[in-house]
Design an enzyme around this catalytic site. Structure first.
Site, PDB file in Angstrom:
ATOM      1  N   HIS A 170       0.744  -1.209  -0.212  1.00 57.77           N
ATOM      2  CA  HIS A 170       0.046   0.053   0.137  1.00 57.77           C
ATOM      3  C   HIS A 170       0.823   1.082  -0.067  1.00 57.77           C
ATOM      4  O   HIS A 170       0.617   2.474   0.472  1.00 57.77           O
ATOM      5  CB  HIS A 170      -0.891   0.103   1.146  1.00 57.77           C
ATOM      6  N   SER A 299      16.777  15.160 -20.144  1.00 55.71           N
ATOM      7  CA  SER A 299      15.752  16.569 -20.097  1.00 55.71           C
ATOM      8  C   SER A 299      16.269  17.766 -20.974  1.00 55.71           C
ATOM      9  O   SER A 299      17.447  18.226 -20.861  1.00 55.71           O
ATOM     10  CB  SER A 299      15.385  17.130 -18.822  1.00 55.71           C
TER      11      SER A 299
END
Length: 459
Positions: A170, A299
């Site tokens: 989770h 990038s």
């Protein structure tokens, strides 16, 4: 505007065209024509051996010439068939006419020319050809590429079998595992999925216009055409087609086996989507570093970035593959009455579906080969998660009958920053044997991995 890698509508024939050298000859229109020629040739040769007075067995020279048309089939041959199709407006009939045109200088073959495509409907040729195409793509491209992924992951599982890692159920800290065990989970799933792909029988029928041998029996009513068709379909290549005989069909083979193949590949792809996303997350956490490549840019504005682009590429293309594979598996087994043509146009996209899948497999392999484990980051995360030892402490407390063990540990640890000192203080206060206290005191998040290493090495 001319067709080129820059103007192609599909990135498979544009940006990624260079990656499909192995798949293109098998699943392109060239590949379909090639297999149609193979089927027509083997049916023709088999007819010569059937014992009909009207068609004597072919000489070895004639058989060699015919099979040579298959083994030496070229782009020029495919283009010649395409040129005939401009007149016939029928692709299978164009193959028949092309084959007969090869007989012109061969008196033995020319005399028997009317036995080319004898009693066949176009789908007798097409379904067997599609089966041969899919068989070759599975055996030569799909399974070998999956095998490379399995081999790479198996090596990783073994190499990192004992490298501890914090689990995150989770998204929250949970009982530690090892990097190798998490990879082993994927290996085992992938190996099972791979075997399902490999085990599916590829079917083919050769039974005429509606599956009843109507035309065949009109010519030779006492001949066992079903046994003959089975022999042609099931005799191993190169003397037959090496497929599994389908005895019941309408005009088209039902395509249920195709749905099984495409579903099995899609299930494999789903496992790899799951893994691609997990690796992406582990890179984000710093558990894995990526090897740098000179000149590569992560990038346009952020020079520091090394993006997990291979796993993102894999995930995206696996999704595209599965969208197509799902449509293929849902649509192909459906045909109105004895025949409609909706399957024909859809089947031309087998190569597109498997192309996106194999593109993704290649990207995933590239990404996996760039990964380097970052043991420092793994150790830092583990050392900041002493709360995970609440599980073994309360389990030992339960063993010795300490009342409310779970609740006591929940009160001490849930939603709190837990330190080694706090846990050790709790352990020392417990009314359990000293040997058990000592064992718990020696435990760290990095050592609390159960059988993870053993399981990883077994994969």
């Amino acid at each position: 505007m001319t067709l080129s890698a820059l103007t192609a509508l599909s990135p498979l024939d544009g940006r990624y065209a260079s990656r499909f050298a192995a798949l293109r000859p098998l699943l392109s229109e060239f590949g379909l024509m090639h297999r149609r020629v193979q089927v027509e040739v083997e049916w023709f040769i088999a007819l010569s051996d059937a014992g009909f007075a009207e068609f004597a067995p072919l000489s070895e020279a004639a058989r060699g010439m015919l099979r040579g048309l298959v083994t030496r089939f070229s782009e020029a041959d495919a283009q010649a068939i395409k040129d005939i199709e401009k007149t016939t407006n029928h692709d299978v009939k164009a193959v028949e006419y092309w084959l007969k045109s090869r007989f012109e200088a061969q008196p033995e073959l020319k005399a028997a020319g009317e036995f080319v495509h004898f009693a066949c409907t176009s789908e007798d040729i097409n379904n067997t050809s599609h089966g041969l195409m899919l068989k070759a793509a599975r055996q030569d491209v799909v399974l070998p590429t999956i095998d490379k992924i399995i081999a790479k992951l198996t090596g990783m599982a073994h190499a990192m079998a004992a490298t501890p890692m914090l689990s995150r159920t989770h998204g929250q800290t949970a009982s530690p595992t090892t990097v190798g065990k998490e990879v082993a989970n994927v290996v085992v799933r992938l190996a099972a999925a791979r075997e399902k792909i490999a085990a599916i029988k590829i079917m083919a029928k050769m039974n005429g216009a509606v599956g009843n041998y109507n035309a065949h029996l009109s010519a030779w009513p006492d001949f066992d055409w079903e046994a003959f068709a089975r022999k042609v379909v099931e005799t191993p290549e190169p003397l037959g087609l090496g497929l599994t005989f389908q005895p019941y069909s309408i005009q088209i083979e039902p395509h249920d086996y195709m749905a099984e193949v495409f579903d099995a590949i899609a299930r494999t792809d789903t496992i790899l989507i799951d893994w691609s996303r997990d690796v992406w997350g582990y890179v984000s956490l710093g558990y894995f570093k990526q090897k740098l490549k000179d000149g590569e840019v992560g990038s346009s504005t952020m020079p520091h970035k090394v993006n997990p682009i291979d796993f993102e590429n894999a995930e995206g293309n696996l999704g595209l593959a599965n969208a197509l594979l799902k449509h293929l598996s849902e649509k192909l087994p459906i045909s109105r009455w004895q025949r409609d043509l909706t399957d024909s146009t859809v089947l031309r996209n087998m190569g597109v579906a498997l192309g996106y899948a194999t593109l993704a497999y290649a990207s995933l392999l590239t990404g996996l080969n760039k990964l380097e484990i970052n043991e420092e980051a793994l150790a830092e995360d583990l050392d900041a998660a002493w709360e995970v030892l609440a599980e073994p402490i309360q389990t030992v407390m339960r063993r010795f009958g300490v009342q409310g063990a779970y609740e006591k540990l929940k009160e001490v640890t849930r939603g709190k920053t837990v330190t080694a000192e706090a846990l050790h203080g709790l352990i020392n206060s417990l009314e359990i044997p000293q040997a058990e206290k000592d064992r718990l005191l020696a435990m760290t998040p990095g050592s609390y991995v159960g059988k993870a290493a053993e399981l990883a090495r077994r994969a």
